[in-house]
Design a protein around this motif. Structure first.
Motif, PDB file in Angstrom:
ATOM      1  N   ASP A  79      -8.430 -51.643  16.212  1.00 56.79           N
ATOM      2  CA  ASP A  79      -8.776 -52.102  14.736  1.00 56.79           C
ATOM      3  C   ASP A  79      -7.831 -53.183  14.228  1.00 56.79           C
ATOM      4  O   ASP A  79      -7.935 -53.918  13.267  1.00 56.79           O
ATOM      5  CB  ASP A  79      -8.634 -50.891  13.894  1.00 56.79           C
ATOM      6  CG  ASP A  79      -9.688 -49.930  14.002  1.00 56.79           C
ATOM      7  OD1 ASP A  79     -10.637 -50.252  14.555  1.00 56.79           O
ATOM      8  OD2 ASP A  79      -9.713 -49.002  13.219  1.00 56.79           O
ATOM      9  N   ASN A  83      -9.229 -55.818  12.349  1.00 61.75           N
ATOM     10  CA  ASN A  83      -8.685 -56.010  11.046  1.00 61.75           C
ATOM     11  C   ASN A  83      -8.978 -57.530  10.565  1.00 61.75           C
ATOM     12  O   ASN A  83      -9.107 -58.110   9.577  1.00 61.75           O
ATOM     13  CB  ASN A  83      -7.465 -55.510  10.688  1.00 61.75           C
ATOM     14  CG  ASN A  83      -7.062 -55.354   9.086  1.00 61.75           C
ATOM     15  OD1 ASN A  83      -7.805 -54.786   8.536  1.00 61.75           O
ATOM     16  ND2 ASN A  83      -5.985 -55.949   9.066  1.00 61.75           N
ATOM     17  N   HIS A 281      -4.724 -50.273   5.017  1.00 59.44           N
ATOM     18  CA  HIS A 281      -5.901 -49.834   6.040  1.00 59.44           C
ATOM     19  C   HIS A 281      -7.209 -49.941   5.269  1.00 59.44           C
ATOM     20  O   HIS A 281      -8.053 -49.401   5.889  1.00 59.44           O
ATOM     21  CB  HIS A 281      -5.645 -48.530   6.523  1.00 59.44           C
ATOM     22  CG  HIS A 281      -4.455 -48.257   7.727  1.00 59.44           C
ATOM     23  ND1 HIS A 281      -4.622 -49.054   8.659  1.00 59.44           N
ATOM     24  CD2 HIS A 281      -3.227 -47.881   7.547  1.00 59.44           C
ATOM     25  CE1 HIS A 281      -3.684 -48.676   9.431  1.00 59.44           C
ATOM     26  NE2 HIS A 281      -2.699 -48.188   9.047  1.00 59.44           N
ATOM     27  N   THR A 284     -10.270 -51.948   7.087  1.00 68.44           N
ATOM     28  CA  THR A 284     -10.580 -51.157   8.170  1.00 68.44           C
ATOM     29  C   THR A 284     -11.577 -50.187   7.821  1.00 68.44           C
ATOM     30  O   THR A 284     -12.532 -49.797   8.455  1.00 68.44           O
ATOM     31  CB  THR A 284      -9.720 -50.813   9.152  1.00 68.44           C
ATOM     32  OG1 THR A 284      -8.742 -52.028   9.278  1.00 68.44           O
ATOM     33  CG2 THR A 284     -10.224 -50.388  10.556  1.00 68.44           C
ATOM     34  N   TYR A 287     -14.742 -51.016   6.463  1.00 69.56           N
ATOM     35  CA  TYR A 287     -15.741 -51.423   7.787  1.00 69.56           C
ATOM     36  C   TYR A 287     -16.324 -50.267   8.227  1.00 69.56           C
ATOM     37  O   TYR A 287     -17.603 -50.242   8.573  1.00 69.56           O
ATOM     38  CB  TYR A 287     -14.847 -52.308   8.847  1.00 69.56           C
ATOM     39  CG  TYR A 287     -15.478 -52.357   9.883  1.00 69.56           C
ATOM     40  CD1 TYR A 287     -16.535 -53.242  10.513  1.00 69.56           C
ATOM     41  CD2 TYR A 287     -15.408 -51.280  11.074  1.00 69.56           C
ATOM     42  CE1 TYR A 287     -17.137 -53.108  11.575  1.00 69.56           C
ATOM     43  CE2 TYR A 287     -16.227 -51.273  12.367  1.00 69.56           C
ATOM     44  CZ  TYR A 287     -16.921 -52.426  12.640  1.00 69.56           C
ATOM     45  OH  TYR A 287     -17.538 -52.631  13.753  1.00 69.56           O
TER      46      TYR A 287
END
Length: 760
Positions: A79, A83, A281, A284, A287
């Motif tokens: 990630d 990211n 975060h 991410t 996503y």
């Protein structure tokens, strides 16, 4: 003409790379990254990127992950690179969109779409909407933001259908959607995508629910060749249970992301380190929300044309479960970060409110209403104070332009303290000048328990003055102000507000104990003036504790106050003194004033003294109230003198107070003798016994009752024991001086800290 049979091609999930009947993934659910080897290699981060990653910063760069940080351990490496790619799609210019109306519609679609009990397969009755619900939903449907986002929602809906049906790869589709939504904030990206899916999801369930009773729905279902979803296929039921659970997780984490956006910027800036760390975060997470939506959309699309021959994919099932697990971990992390931010904001709100309250107390006002309304929160139509005398509720206005004495305490208000305050209040003659208002301090962080509720009501009903009608009316900021500025901990205090709401005294209880209502208006200057008028005599020592003492003083009788808790010494002392007084024809009245912090032993002494008629005692029913009052007055005198900078070395009254407190701190008995207003002497156990044992040597000098106290004083002053050990025990909540000299020899006393627990 020959007919060729058309055989449907095997159906696969275009978003799952393995075959229709794959082996289960080797990694546990929730630990898959769902990236191909090529994509993983492409996204592999450099060491510099690892050092500057959100995961690195969210745990302070410590390297070792905390329990909360470990929620991201299963995808941290992938990630970080991911990211970077996600952030590359982000170029917002619609940061301030309020997407809550859209999210509300999504929630309604999910709620109405689930028309069957997925677990048991039993049909749930249709939801009956109230008028309020319909009005609420209509308001959301008509919201400007819904109309504004209608086009991008439908555009994304078409994009999801086309790319999923075309066999596109999930990662590429997700990044493509983020690029399409590049000019929206993270909350808007996820809500638009979720709404786009909800359209397809809602249409699917609408057709499924109406196909049995609506011809149009039946025709659409036929053209789509949809299976009889909830009637013939247990596997589909299980699949929709998993999808619904995943969508609920998506909804929860989406709501959390929207909540982050709604945090008040007045108390926390979006660029502040706390906010940046807490939201690191979110990109991410957005996503993976989109990936979850794509997985659900793929399942719906696979049902088209399947009829009764729909074959569920193991990989598809694993993907749904794994995504739900992954999002659950992300949800926990974001919930924790949101909780911390809310606590921080609440602290800053309280700090701001506390500063405003401080300023309010420092500002001049025409009356006390602004101050009272700032510490007692109530609506205009409420009556937040209770009149304990008339037993009715009143508005705050009844206290306008009066001196208000705030009796501040928790619910453990000592009964003897309450009883004596009640006694003083009932004796005061200035009711029109000031009012007492009980201000109960209860922790607002927890709900008041039934026991506390009963305790509060019992206390309130026992008070003749005003009380705040319920602890909930007390403003929490006022409680913090009282604790931090007025230093309230546990011991009751009496804060005086003048008619304009200014603080005249942060604790007038010592003045109330010493002088009662005579101390009005309870200012520090009034306290100093009263001390200047005072001399050490029986009137100051006992005041109006027992009206008999004042009567004895007026009758010019010799008065003996004595204390201790050794009943054998008490018997010997009282018998000896009464015998001497009889011999000398001295009119003597003796009364027992007990000892501090020895309630049970004092009670036993009290009962024996009464039974054996050794001396006068306080009324049996409330005897300890009077004993407590006698000693608390002496302690109050000590603290009051200290606050005005007086010392034992220079102040005669302080010397006498200290001697009395020292007597009480010993294990011995003691006594004070007085006649009239100015003749007094005192001594403790060993000195008194020595003097009275030698009565034959000095008794002949007492040829008139008036000479008893002066001659006794000479004898006591002439006795100098070889050794003495005086102990001064002061309450831990009062003023504790750094240096105290002995009242007997003038030397500096050693200072110790004593912790005491006595079950007696």
């Amino acid at each position: 003409m020959a007919h060729r049979e058309i055989v449907p091609a095997p159906r696969t999930n275009p978003l799952v790379s393995d075959k229709s009947n794959p082996k289960p993934p080797t990694t546990a659910p929730g630990t898959q990254s769902y990236l191909t080897d090529r994509e993983r290699a492409k996204l592999k981060p450099s060491q510099d990127e690892l050092d500057h990653s959100p995961a690195h910063h969210s745990n302070g760069g410590r390297g070792r992950l905390t329990k909360g940080d470990r929620r991201y351990r299963h995808f941290a490496a992938d990630d970080i690179g991911l990211n970077k790619q996600i952030q590359g799609t982000h170029a917002p210019d619609h940061e301030d969109l309020d997407v809550k109306p859209v999210l509300s519609i999504i929630e309604e679609i999910l709620r109405h779409g689930k028309s069957f009990d997925i677990v048991h397969g039993a049909q749930v009755p249709a939801h009956s909407e109230s008028y309020e619900e319909k009005s609420f939903q209509s308001a959301y449907h008509d919201a400007e933001i819904v109309k504004l986002l209608a086009y991008p929602i439908n555009k994304i809906s078409c994009e999801i259908i086309c790319k999923c049906a075309g066999g596109g790869e999930a990662h590429s589709i997700a990044i493509g959607l983020l690029e399409t939504l590049s000019n929206y904030g993270w909350d808007a990206k996820v809500v638009i995508t979720f709404a786009a899916f909800s359209v397809t999801y809602g249409e699917f369930w609408l057709v499924d629910q109406l196909r049995g009773k609506n011809q149009l729905a039946k025709d659409i279902a036929a053209l789509k060749d949809l299976p009889d979803t909830m009637e013939h296929n247990e596997e589909i039921k299980k699949k929709f249970k998993a999808i619904f659970n995943l969508l609920q997780t998506v909804l929860t984490v989406t709501q959390i992301i929207v909540e982050f956006k709604e945090l008040p910027t007045r108390y926390i800036n979006r660029e502040s380190p706390e906010m940046v760390s807490a939201t690191a975060h979110i990109p991410t997470t957005v996503y993976w929300i989109i990936r979850s939506i794509l997985a659900c959309a793929s399942v719906l699309l696979n049902l088209v044309g399947s009829g009764h021959e729909y074959i569920t994919s193991t990989a598809e099932s694993w993907e749904i479960l794994s995504l739900a697990n992954k999002l659950s971990h992300m949800t926990e992390h974001l919930q924790e970060q949101l909780r911390k931010l809310k606590e921080l904001i609440e602290d800053r709100k309280t700090d701001a409110a506390l500063a405003a309250l401080k300023k309010l107390f420092e500002t001049s006002h025409i009356d006390n209403m602004i101050i009272l309304k700032s510490i007692i929160r109530a609506r205009e139509d409420q009556m937040p104070i209770f009149d304990g005398t008339r037993r009715i509720n009143e508005r705050l206005e009844v206290l306008r332009l009066k001196y208000v004495l705030l009796l501040i305490s928790d619910l453990d208000l000592p009964q003897e303290e309450l009883n004596i305050l009640h006694l003083i209040y009932s004796q005061q003659t200035m009711r029109h000048e000031y009012e007492v208002l009980w201000f109960p301090i209860v922790d607002h962080a927890v709900s008041i328990s039934p026991t506390q509720e009963r305790q509060f009501l019992d206390l309130r009903s026992s008070m003749p003055w005003y009380s705040v009608d319920h602890p909930s009316f007390v403003d929490p900021v006022a409680i913090r102000y009282i604790r931090e500025i007025w230093n309230f901990i546990h011991m009751p205090m009496l804060v005086v507000l003048d008619p304009q709401g200014r603080v005249a005294n942060t604790n007038a209880l010592p003045m109330m104990w010493i002088w009662g209502s005579h101390a009005f208006p309870f200012t520090k200057q009034r306290e100093l003036d009263l001390w200047r008028e005072s001399t050490w005599n029986m009137d100051l020592l006992t005041d109006s504790i027992d009206p008999r003492i004042q009567e004895w003083t007026r009758d010019n009788k010799t008065i003996c106050l004595y204390g201790g808790d050794d009943i054998n010494w008490i018997r010997r002392f009282t018998t000896t003194v009464r015998g001497i007084a009889t011999t000398l024809h001295v009119p003597l009245e003796m009364i027992y004033v007990g000892k501090r912090n020895s309630k049970d032993r004092v009670r036993r002494c009290h009962e024996i003294i009464d039974t054996e008629k050794l001396s006068h005692i306080f009324p049996l029913k409330d005897f300890y109230d009077y004993i407590w009052f006698f000693w608390v007055r002496l302690g109050s005198m000590w603290n009051s003198k200290l606050q005005h900078g007086m010392t034992v070395e220079t102040d005669k009254i302080m010397q006498e107070i200290m001697a009395m407190l020292t007597y009480d701190g010993s294990e011995q008995g003691w006594a004070v003798f007085s006649r009239g207003l100015y003749e007094m002497t005192k001594g403790k156990d060993d000195i008194l016994i020595t003097v009275f044992d030698n009565f034959n040597q000095w008794g002949h000098r007492v040829d008139h009752p008036d000479k008893f106290v002066p001659e006794l004083d000479k004898e006591i002053s002439g006795v100098h024991p070889e050794h003495h050990c005086n102990r001064l025990i002061l309450p831990g909540h009062g003023n504790i001086p750094e240096r105290v000299v002995c009242s007997e020899c003038g030397r500096t006393m050693d200072k110790f800290v004593m912790y005491r627990c006595c079950t007696d």
